[in-house]
Design a protein around this motif. Structure first.
Motif, PDB file in Angstrom:
ATOM      1  N   UNK A  18      -4.100   1.642   4.916  1.00  0.00           N
ATOM      2  CA  UNK A  18      -2.714   1.226   4.909  1.00  0.00           C
ATOM      3  C   UNK A  18      -2.738  -0.134   5.411  1.00  0.00           C
ATOM      4  N   UNK A  19      -3.605  -0.808   6.300  1.00  0.00           N
ATOM      5  CA  UNK A  19      -3.367  -1.988   6.860  1.00  0.00           C
ATOM      6  C   UNK A  19      -4.552  -2.963   6.601  1.00  0.00           C
ATOM      7  N   UNK A  20      -5.522  -2.409   5.265  1.00  0.00           N
ATOM      8  CA  UNK A  20      -6.391  -3.445   4.908  1.00  0.00           C
ATOM      9  C   UNK A  20      -5.860  -4.758   4.141  1.00  0.00           C
ATOM     10  N   UNK A  21      -6.459  -5.786   4.378  1.00  0.00           N
ATOM     11  CA  UNK A  21      -6.008  -7.287   3.630  1.00  0.00           C
ATOM     12  C   UNK A  21      -6.297  -7.128   2.095  1.00  0.00           C
ATOM     13  N   UNK A  59       0.813  -1.350  -0.168  1.00  0.00           N
ATOM     14  CA  UNK A  59      -0.065   0.189  -0.167  1.00  0.00           C
ATOM     15  C   UNK A  59       0.796   1.307   0.315  1.00  0.00           C
ATOM     16  N   UNK A  60       2.122   1.112  -0.255  1.00  0.00           N
ATOM     17  CA  UNK A  60       2.989   2.295  -0.310  1.00  0.00           C
ATOM     18  C   UNK A  60       2.545   3.399  -1.200  1.00  0.00           C
ATOM     19  N   UNK A  61       1.890   3.059  -2.438  1.00  0.00           N
ATOM     20  CA  UNK A  61       1.423   4.058  -3.282  1.00  0.00           C
ATOM     21  C   UNK A  61       0.296   4.841  -2.812  1.00  0.00           C
ATOM     22  N   UNK A  62      -0.095   4.629  -1.555  1.00  0.00           N
ATOM     23  CA  UNK A  62      -1.097   5.595  -0.681  1.00  0.00           C
ATOM     24  C   UNK A  62      -0.470   6.400   0.162  1.00  0.00           C
TER      25      UNK A  62
END
Length: 111
Positions: free
Chosen positions: A106-109, A1-4
């Motif tokens: 950011x922590x979503x599966x 999720x680093x793109x966020x």
């Protein structure tokens, strides 16, 4: 999720520029505009901005004044130090949430 997550890699106001609260005002204006501009250009909205401030050279005062959150310090190795040998300056890590649910995003599966 680093793109966020967006990195604020450079922020400099030259020493001879004098204006009351200029740094925190600029950070606030840029932060308020960033998610919308990113959505228009890339098709999605970032949820968090990060920056690194070299210590003890700088204190991050303008980030504190602009309500950024200090998370802690790096170990001074840099992101490319795979051998744990680099001796780089330590940096404090600051973040600014662009969305209230940034942790969930950011922590979503899943993908």
């Amino acid at each position: 999720r680093l793109h966020r997550l967006v990195n604020n890699s450079r922020f400099l106001i030259l020493p001879w520029v004098r204006s009351h609260n200029l740094a925190s005002r600029l950070l606030a204006m840029a932060s308020a505009r960033l998610a919308h501009d990113w959505q228009e250009h890339y098709g999605y909205r970032p949820v968090l901005i990060e920056t690194f401030v070299e210590v003890p050279r700088f204190h991050g005062t303008c980030y504190k004044a602009a309500n950024w959150i200090r998370l802690g310090e790096t170990q001074g190795r840099g992101k490319r130090d795979v051998g744990h040998l680099a001796q780089l300056p330590k940096k404090s890590v600051w973040v600014y949430p662009l969305a209230k649910d940034f942790r969930a995003v950011l922590c979503a599966p899943g993908p």
